[in-house]
Design a protein around this motif. Sequence first.
Motif, PDB file in Angstrom:
ATOM      1  N   ARG A 250      -5.000   0.284   3.324  1.00 19.82           N
ATOM      2  CA  ARG A 250      -4.137   1.359   3.811  1.00 19.82           C
ATOM      3  C   ARG A 250      -3.883   1.220   5.307  1.00 19.82           C
ATOM      4  O   ARG A 250      -2.810   1.544   5.776  1.00 19.82           O
ATOM      5  CB  ARG A 250      -4.784   2.712   3.541  1.00 19.82           C
ATOM      6  CG  ARG A 250      -4.808   3.069   2.095  1.00 19.82           C
ATOM      7  CD  ARG A 250      -5.414   4.425   1.929  1.00 19.82           C
ATOM      8  NE  ARG A 250      -5.393   4.804   0.539  1.00 19.82           N
ATOM      9  CZ  ARG A 250      -6.062   5.802   0.061  1.00 19.82           C
ATOM     10  NH1 ARG A 250      -6.801   6.543   0.852  1.00 19.82           N
ATOM     11  NH2 ARG A 250      -6.002   6.092  -1.215  1.00 19.82           N
TER      12      ARG A 250
ATOM     13  N   ARG B   6      -2.871   5.095   7.655  1.00 18.32           N
ATOM     14  CA  ARG B   6      -2.118   4.654   6.462  1.00 18.32           C
ATOM     15  C   ARG B   6      -0.843   3.887   6.818  1.00 18.32           C
ATOM     16  O   ARG B   6       0.160   3.945   6.116  1.00 18.32           O
ATOM     17  CB  ARG B   6      -1.772   5.836   5.575  1.00 18.32           C
ATOM     18  CG  ARG B   6      -2.972   6.518   5.000  1.00 18.32           C
ATOM     19  CD  ARG B   6      -2.553   7.652   4.097  1.00 18.32           C
ATOM     20  NE  ARG B   6      -3.742   8.214   3.480  1.00 18.32           N
ATOM     21  CZ  ARG B   6      -3.826   8.492   2.210  1.00 18.32           C
ATOM     22  NH1 ARG B   6      -2.817   8.290   1.427  1.00 18.32           N
ATOM     23  NH2 ARG B   6      -4.921   8.997   1.718  1.00 18.32           N
ATOM     24  N   ILE B   7      -0.889   3.141   7.912  1.00 13.74           N
ATOM     25  CA  ILE B   7       0.319   2.453   8.379  1.00 13.74           C
ATOM     26  C   ILE B   7       0.789   1.377   7.401  1.00 13.74           C
ATOM     27  O   ILE B   7       1.984   1.245   7.143  1.00 13.74           O
ATOM     28  CB  ILE B   7       0.130   1.890   9.796  1.00 13.74           C
ATOM     29  CG1 ILE B   7       1.460   1.407  10.343  1.00 13.74           C
ATOM     30  CG2 ILE B   7      -0.885   0.768   9.806  1.00 13.74           C
ATOM     31  CD1 ILE B   7       1.481   1.242  11.827  1.00 13.74           C
TER      32      ILE B   7
ATOM     33  N   CYS C 263       9.832  -5.627  -1.041  1.00 11.63           N
ATOM     34  CA  CYS C 263       8.848  -4.905  -1.850  1.00 11.63           C
ATOM     35  C   CYS C 263       7.999  -5.886  -2.655  1.00 11.63           C
ATOM     36  O   CYS C 263       6.789  -5.731  -2.760  1.00 11.63           O
ATOM     37  CB  CYS C 263       9.552  -3.923  -2.778  1.00 11.63           C
ATOM     38  SG  CYS C 263       8.414  -2.920  -3.742  1.00 11.63           S
TER      39      CYS C 263
ATOM     40  N   GLU D  86       0.163   1.227   4.184  1.00  9.55           N
ATOM     41  CA  GLU D  86       0.623   1.904   2.969  1.00  9.55           C
ATOM     42  C   GLU D  86       2.037   2.455   3.169  1.00  9.55           C
ATOM     43  O   GLU D  86       2.890   2.348   2.281  1.00  9.55           O
ATOM     44  CB  GLU D  86      -0.353   3.031   2.628  1.00  9.55           C
ATOM     45  CG  GLU D  86      -0.067   3.716   1.321  1.00  9.55           C
ATOM     46  CD  GLU D  86      -1.105   4.771   1.013  1.00  9.55           C
ATOM     47  OE1 GLU D  86      -1.538   4.808  -0.138  1.00  9.55           O
ATOM     48  OE2 GLU D  86      -1.488   5.552   1.920  1.00  9.55           O
ATOM     49  N   ARG D  87       2.313   2.995   4.334  1.00 11.73           N
ATOM     50  CA  ARG D  87       3.663   3.512   4.627  1.00 11.73           C
ATOM     51  C   ARG D  87       4.694   2.385   4.675  1.00 11.73           C
ATOM     52  O   ARG D  87       5.815   2.541   4.194  1.00 11.73           O
ATOM     53  CB  ARG D  87       3.654   4.263   5.949  1.00 11.73           C
ATOM     54  CG  ARG D  87       2.910   5.547   5.896  1.00 11.73           C
ATOM     55  CD  ARG D  87       2.936   6.236   7.231  1.00 11.73           C
ATOM     56  NE  ARG D  87       2.043   7.366   7.225  1.00 11.73           N
ATOM     57  CZ  ARG D  87       1.650   7.998   8.300  1.00 11.73           C
ATOM     58  NH1 ARG D  87       2.065   7.592   9.491  1.00 11.73           N
ATOM     59  NH2 ARG D  87       0.829   9.026   8.209  1.00 11.73           N
ATOM     60  N   ILE D  88       4.311   1.266   5.275  1.00 14.96           N
ATOM     61  CA  ILE D  88       5.231   0.120   5.331  1.00 14.96           C
ATOM     62  C   ILE D  88       5.539  -0.374   3.926  1.00 14.96           C
ATOM     63  O   ILE D  88       6.695  -0.666   3.593  1.00 14.96           O
ATOM     64  CB  ILE D  88       4.649  -1.003   6.208  1.00 14.96           C
ATOM     65  CG1 ILE D  88       4.621  -0.572   7.671  1.00 14.96           C
ATOM     66  CG2 ILE D  88       5.444  -2.291   6.040  1.00 14.96           C
ATOM     67  CD1 ILE D  88       3.882  -1.523   8.587  1.00 14.96           C
ATOM     68  N   ARG D  89       4.517  -0.471   3.081  1.00 18.45           N
ATOM     69  CA  ARG D  89       4.744  -0.897   1.694  1.00 18.45           C
ATOM     70  C   ARG D  89       5.631   0.078   0.951  1.00 18.45           C
ATOM     71  O   ARG D  89       6.542  -0.323   0.220  1.00 18.45           O
ATOM     72  CB  ARG D  89       3.398  -1.024   0.955  1.00 18.45           C
ATOM     73  CG  ARG D  89       2.674  -2.295   1.214  1.00 18.45           C
ATOM     74  CD  ARG D  89       1.525  -2.476   0.244  1.00 18.45           C
ATOM     75  NE  ARG D  89       0.585  -1.369   0.231  1.00 18.45           N
ATOM     76  CZ  ARG D  89      -0.492  -1.273   1.013  1.00 18.45           C
ATOM     77  NH1 ARG D  89      -0.757  -2.227   1.873  1.00 18.45           N
ATOM     78  NH2 ARG D  89      -1.304  -0.240   0.922  1.00 18.45           N
ATOM     79  N   ASP D  90       5.401   1.388   1.136  1.00 23.85           N
ATOM     80  CA  ASP D  90       6.206   2.391   0.438  1.00 23.85           C
ATOM     81  C   ASP D  90       7.664   2.353   0.891  1.00 23.85           C
ATOM     82  O   ASP D  90       8.577   2.461   0.074  1.00 23.85           O
ATOM     83  CB  ASP D  90       5.633   3.791   0.664  1.00 23.85           C
ATOM     84  CG  ASP D  90       4.301   3.983  -0.039  1.00 23.85           C
ATOM     85  OD1 ASP D  90       3.981   3.171  -0.936  1.00 23.85           O
ATOM     86  OD2 ASP D  90       3.575   4.929   0.320  1.00 23.85           O
ATOM     87  N   ARG D  91       7.887   2.194   2.171  1.00 26.57           N
ATOM     88  CA  ARG D  91       9.267   2.173   2.689  1.00 26.57           C
ATOM     89  C   ARG D  91       9.985   0.870   2.374  1.00 26.57           C
ATOM     90  O   ARG D  91      11.210   0.836   2.323  1.00 26.57           O
ATOM     91  CB  ARG D  91       9.266   2.417   4.186  1.00 26.57           C
ATOM     92  CG  ARG D  91       8.879   3.833   4.500  1.00 26.57           C
ATOM     93  CD  ARG D  91       9.026   4.164   5.945  1.00 26.57           C
ATOM     94  NE  ARG D  91       8.600   5.547   6.149  1.00 26.57           N
ATOM     95  CZ  ARG D  91       8.281   6.051   7.305  1.00 26.57           C
ATOM     96  NH1 ARG D  91       8.338   5.301   8.380  1.00 26.57           N
ATOM     97  NH2 ARG D  91       7.903   7.304   7.407  1.00 26.57           N
TER      98      ARG D  91
END
Length: 109
Positions: free
Chosen positions: A32, A36-37, A52, A39-44
Amino acid sequence: MDNIAPLPLLIFLFVVGSLAAFRATELWVIDRGPFRIFERIRDRSCGVPVLCEILTCYFCMSAWSSLLYTTWLWMFMALPVWLFPVWWFSVWGGAVLIYRVIPARKDES
């Protein structure tokens, strides 16, 4: 003939490169991160299918991280050009081997 480093140094660089590619890949794909940087990059990144796929697939990301390490090695340690693909695939294989040997971590919430 190109000047190649001694065998103990090459073995050391291979082990370090495999560990570095493993850790960098695990950082981007699994961890993460602080705040959670990652995790945020993966989500965006899931808005762009190729990005992705790279950031969520361990084997895809390990290919790119091992390519980065091999490029660094070639640029700064004068790795001969003809050894570049050999090192790239061997470091990639080493990172995947480490991933397969180490048991999966549980989510640390």
